[in-house]
Motif scaffolding. Structure first.
Motif, PDB file in Angstrom:
ATOM      1  N   ALA A   1       0.811  -1.223   0.000  1.00 52.86           N
ATOM      2  CA  ALA A   1       0.000   0.000   0.000  1.00 52.86           C
ATOM      3  C   ALA A   1       0.843   1.271   0.000  1.00 52.86           C
ATOM      4  N   ILE A   2       2.093   1.192   0.446  1.00 54.43           N
ATOM      5  CA  ILE A   2       2.905   2.413   0.530  1.00 54.43           C
ATOM      6  C   ILE A   2       4.061   2.448  -0.461  1.00 54.43           C
ATOM      7  N   PHE A   3       4.449   1.296  -1.011  1.00 59.55           N
ATOM      8  CA  PHE A   3       5.688   1.281  -1.792  1.00 59.55           C
ATOM      9  C   PHE A   3       5.562   1.959  -3.148  1.00 59.55           C
ATOM     10  N   GLY A   4       4.363   2.241  -3.583  1.00 57.20           N
ATOM     11  CA  GLY A   4       4.218   3.040  -4.781  1.00 57.20           C
ATOM     12  C   GLY A   4       4.708   4.463  -4.589  1.00 57.20           C
TER      13      GLY A   4
ATOM     14  N   ALA B   1       6.836  -4.794  -2.885  1.00 56.59           N
ATOM     15  CA  ALA B   1       7.416  -3.538  -3.358  1.00 56.59           C
ATOM     16  C   ALA B   1       7.364  -3.433  -4.875  1.00 56.59           C
ATOM     17  N   GLU B   2       7.770  -4.494  -5.560  1.00 58.03           N
ATOM     18  CA  GLU B   2       7.802  -4.470  -7.023  1.00 58.03           C
ATOM     19  C   GLU B   2       6.394  -4.355  -7.601  1.00 58.03           C
ATOM     20  N   GLU B   3       5.444  -5.067  -7.017  1.00 51.64           N
ATOM     21  CA  GLU B   3       4.066  -5.000  -7.507  1.00 51.64           C
ATOM     22  C   GLU B   3       3.468  -3.608  -7.312  1.00 51.64           C
ATOM     23  N   ALA B   4       3.949  -2.899  -6.293  1.00 55.41           N
ATOM     24  CA  ALA B   4       3.464  -1.538  -6.048  1.00 55.41           C
ATOM     25  C   ALA B   4       4.091  -0.533  -7.011  1.00 55.41           C
TER      26      ALA B   4
ATOM     27  N   ILE C   1      18.094 -10.727  -3.725  1.00 57.76           N
ATOM     28  CA  ILE C   1      17.404  -9.626  -4.409  1.00 57.76           C
ATOM     29  C   ILE C   1      17.701  -9.644  -5.901  1.00 57.76           C
ATOM     30  N   LEU C   2      18.958  -9.812  -6.261  1.00 50.21           N
ATOM     31  CA  LEU C   2      19.320  -9.800  -7.674  1.00 50.21           C
ATOM     32  C   LEU C   2      18.663 -10.960  -8.433  1.00 50.21           C
TER      33      LEU C   2
END
Length: 277
Positions: A209-212, A240-243, A271-272
């Motif tokens: 909800a906030i990572f956008g 995070a990526e989906e946001a 992560i990579l």
């Protein structure tokens, strides 16, 4: 940041045992306190860190304020030179004290934080992260934080240092408070999203909800007996990526095992791998 490797940063917090020493904050004074061997004697100085991370293929650094031994312009120049020589970007100065949401301390702490923002400017940092507040998220506390952050942004007008805050402490414990604060600030303050500050059954939905709105990220992994909780880390990254998050991931490691460099490398490789799929 088209290259996933360019999206990796590391915080001095993840190297606190290597650094060993800290310099305590005194909110009643602008002076930096005397050195303390909080995590032991340490094996590296702060001036060594830029080259140490560059040698491991990381070129973005976040600096926690209690790792900085001095506001002295000569020392700040030495640190800035060390960063330039290593070709490391100082992504954020993390100002790790103060409560601008408390009526009893807001004015004092706003001035104290401003001294550190001046230091971020002297160091050529891209950002300075300010704690929005530690009070319960009442409307009065949120509005007092907005007022103080507005004051700081006005003092910093014309600077290349971007001010940000974080989903941290009681004031910003849920997405609704984060959005209220950022909406009131109307772009004057950015957001650093932190994987490790929120929990519970709604954690991943709350992060999504906030990572956008996030510009940077503290990608803290959870380790047990030296093993990364890949399920949790993966879901945080997915949220995070989906946001729509496109910024850097700052590796945050503070477990007892494995070693600091080993833990950082485990997080980076995970992560990579996610970003390459």
């Amino acid at each position: 940041m088209a290259n996933p490797a360019d999206r990796i940063a590391v915080s001095t917090w993840s190297l606190h045992r290597m650094l060993g020493t800290t310099y305590p904050h005194n909110l009643d004074s602008q002076a930096i306190g005397p050195v303390q061997e909080t995590y032991g004697e340490g094996s590296e100085s702060l001036l060594d860190i830029p080259s140490a991370i560059a040698n491991r293929g990381i070129n973005r650094l976040e600096l926690v304020s209690f790792h900085l031994p001095s506001h002295d312009p000569i020392y700040l120049g030495e640190l800035r030179d060390a960063l330039a020589t290593a070709e490391v970007t100082l992504q954020t100065l993390l100002i790790d004290a103060g409560d601008i949401s408390d009526p009893a301390t807001s004015a004092r702490d706003t001035d104290w934080v401003w001294r550190w923002i001046e230091t971020a400017n002297a160091l050529g940092a891209e950002r300075a992260r300010v704690i929005a507040g530690k009070q319960k998220p009442t409307r009065d506390a949120l509005d007092l934080s907005v007022k103080a952050l507005t004051t700081l942004s006005e003092r910093n007008a014309g600077s290349s240092v971007r001010l940000t805050t974080e989903n941290w402490f009681d004031l910003l414990a849920e997405p609704a408070q984060v959005h209220y604060l950022l909406d009131k600030l109307d772009g004057r303050i950015g957001l650093n999203g932190d994987f490790g500050n929120w929990g519970g059954p709604s954690k991943y939905d709350d992060l999504r909800a906030i990572f956008g709105r996030a510009e940077t990220c503290h990608a803290k992994g959870s380790f047990t007996d030296g093993k990364l909780d890949e399920a949790d880390y993966g879901q945080c990254l997915q949220a995070a990526e989906e946001a729509g998050y496109k910024g850097p991931y700052t590796l945050i490691f503070d477990a007892d095992a494995p070693s600091e460099w080993d833990g950082i490398e485990i997080e980076r490789e995970f992560i990579l791998e996610v970003l390459s799929n």
